[in-house]
Design a protein around this motif. Structure first.
Motif, short mmCIF file in Angstrom:
data_model
loop_
_atom_site.label_atom_id
_atom_site.label_comp_id
_atom_site.label_asym_id
_atom_site.label_seq_id
_atom_site.Cartn_x
_atom_site.Cartn_y
_atom_site.Cartn_z
N GLU A 40 0.61 -1.29 0.35
CA GLU A 40 0.05 0.54 0.10
C GLU A 40 0.41 1.70 0.22
O GLU A 40 0.55 2.35 -0.72
CB GLU A 40 -1.05 -0.05 0.80
CG GLU A 40 -1.84 -1.11 0.77
CD GLU A 40 -3.28 -0.63 2.05
OE1 GLU A 40 -3.01 0.31 2.82
OE2 GLU A 40 -4.02 -0.10 1.54
N GLY A 41 1.93 1.34 0.80
CA GLY A 41 3.31 2.04 0.59
C GLY A 41 3.63 2.68 -0.46
O GLY A 41 3.19 3.86 -0.78
N VAL B 182 1.08 6.71 -6.93
CA VAL B 182 0.59 7.97 -7.24
C VAL B 182 0.33 9.19 -6.19
O VAL B 182 -0.21 10.13 -7.31
CB VAL B 182 -1.44 7.74 -6.31
CG1 VAL B 182 -1.65 8.77 -5.93
CG2 VAL B 182 -1.75 6.05 -5.89
N ARG B 183 1.02 9.23 -5.92
CA ARG B 183 1.84 10.53 -4.77
C ARG B 183 2.40 11.41 -6.83
O ARG B 183 2.32 12.10 -6.76
CB ARG B 183 2.41 10.51 -4.23
CG ARG B 183 2.33 11.97 -3.22
CD ARG B 183 3.81 11.85 -1.82
NE ARG B 183 4.38 10.94 -1.77
CZ ARG B 183 5.45 11.04 -2.73
NH1 ARG B 183 6.30 12.31 -3.13
NH2 ARG B 183 6.94 10.26 -2.18
N GLU C 265 -6.72 11.93 -1.01
CA GLU C 265 -5.63 11.82 -0.18
C GLU C 265 -6.25 10.40 0.16
O GLU C 265 -7.41 9.82 -0.34
CB GLU C 265 -6.90 12.63 0.81
CG GLU C 265 -6.24 12.01 2.28
CD GLU C 265 -7.30 12.69 3.78
OE1 GLU C 265 -6.61 13.01 4.78
OE2 GLU C 265 -8.56 13.75 2.96
N SER C 266 -5.28 9.41 0.69
CA SER C 266 -5.38 8.61 1.23
C SER C 266 -5.26 8.04 3.13
O SER C 266 -3.82 8.48 2.86
CB SER C 266 -4.38 7.17 0.93
OG SER C 266 -5.15 6.37 1.18
N PRO C 267 -5.83 7.73 3.28
CA PRO C 267 -5.79 7.67 5.10
C PRO C 267 -5.22 6.85 5.44
O PRO C 267 -4.57 6.01 5.60
CB PRO C 267 -7.41 6.92 5.40
CG PRO C 267 -7.90 7.77 4.25
CD PRO C 267 -7.26 7.22 3.40
N ARG D 210 -10.78 10.24 -2.60
CA ARG D 210 -10.28 9.52 -0.99
C ARG D 210 -10.49 7.71 -1.35
O ARG D 210 -11.44 8.11 -1.94
CB ARG D 210 -11.26 10.25 0.03
CG ARG D 210 -10.77 9.51 1.47
CD ARG D 210 -11.46 10.36 2.58
NE ARG D 210 -11.37 9.67 3.60
CZ ARG D 210 -10.70 10.04 4.73
NH1 ARG D 210 -9.75 11.68 4.44
NH2 ARG D 210 -10.51 9.83 5.34
N GLY D 211 -9.80 7.29 -0.88
CA GLY D 211 -9.34 6.01 -0.69
C GLY D 211 -8.60 5.20 -0.39
O GLY D 211 -6.72 6.12 0.12
N ARG D 212 -8.42 4.05 -0.33
CA ARG D 212 -6.52 2.87 0.11
C ARG D 212 -6.00 3.65 -0.91
O ARG D 212 -6.49 3.13 -2.73
CB ARG D 212 -7.25 2.12 0.56
CG ARG D 212 -8.36 1.51 1.05
CD ARG D 212 -7.92 2.62 2.62
NE ARG D 212 -6.68 2.01 2.71
CZ ARG D 212 -6.06 2.39 4.23
NH1 ARG D 212 -5.99 3.99 4.78
NH2 ARG D 212 -4.41 2.12 4.30
N PRO D 213 -4.73 3.38 -0.84
CA PRO D 213 -3.71 3.55 -2.23
C PRO D 213 -4.13 3.16 -3.32
O PRO D 213 -4.29 2.98 -4.15
CB PRO D 213 -2.57 3.52 -1.60
CG PRO D 213 -2.54 3.47 -0.34
CD PRO D 213 -3.41 3.33 0.30
#
Length: 209
Positions: free
Chosen positions: A127-128, A134-135, A152-154, A171-174
């Motif tokens: 995920e990271g 993504v970034r 944004e990803s929490p 907004r979501g998971r990666p």
């Protein structure tokens, strides 16, 4: 260091074998054998693969991919498991950068096209790695979108993109953001808020390559 591209490649190969050569994928017009041929063309035939980006080469690319797709399916999966060390995109120096997103997204292309698919647990490290991609890429992907986009990803962070103006939040998971930003908006589990017309436009925009 964990090799997420290598792990996702192995998982994708297992899924290819599990669903078979003629299973559907999210890639329009491609069964699993066609997607597999695309991946092998990309890393084993770089000149032919150039047609993905260079329009005059498109016909040659398609013919080479179709030729690969006609070969023995199990043998093609075995080739996917062991990419050549000389490949521009799959050698030890480029593998993680070039293939973590590629293998993840195409693995989901196969998984999510099956009638009984279920969400899977994603390794926090993967995920990271996906968030880093993504970034890095979201500003380029969405550079012409007419809004002030906040992605944004929490637990991972946020990044701004777009040309400015009214705000739209994605907004979501990666992994879900990665699917969205590579043109798979309709299957990505994300929260998208903002003016209705901009939200609708983003959901149907042509994103990715």
């Amino acid at each position: 260091m964990t090799k997420y591209a290598k792990a996702e490649r192995a998982a994708l190969a297992d899924t290819f074998l599990a669903v078979g050569a003629e299973a559907p994928t999210l890639c329009t017009g491609w069964a699993t054998r066609d997607l597999l041929a695309h991946l092998l063309l990309r890393e084993r035939h770089p000149v032919a693969a150039s047609g993905v980006l260079i329009k005059p080469m498109k016909g040659y690319t398609e013919r080479r991919q179709q030729s690969i797709a006609r070969r023995d399916y199990a043998a093609l999966v075995a080739q996917l498991r062991k990419p050549p060390v000389w490949s521009p995109v799959s050698n030890p120096l480029t593998d993680e950068l070039a293939n973590t997103l590629e293998m993840y997204v195409h693995h989901e292309d196969v998984r999510r096209a099956q009638p009984n698919w279920r969400p899977r647990a994603i390794d926090p490290g993967l995920e990271g790695a996906l968030w880093n991609t993504v970034r890095r890429t979201s500003r380029l992907t969405l550079r012409k979108f007419p809004a002030a986009l906040v992605i944004e990803s929490p637990g991972h962070g946020r990044v701004s993109a777009g040309t400015g103006g009214r705000e739209v939040s994605l907004r979501g998971r990666p992994g879900e953001l990665a699917m969205f930003l590579t043109g798979r908006q309709q299957v990505a589990d994300v929260a998208l808020t903002g003016p209705d017309e901009l939200v609708e436009r983003l959901r149907n925009a042509r994103l990715g390559v």
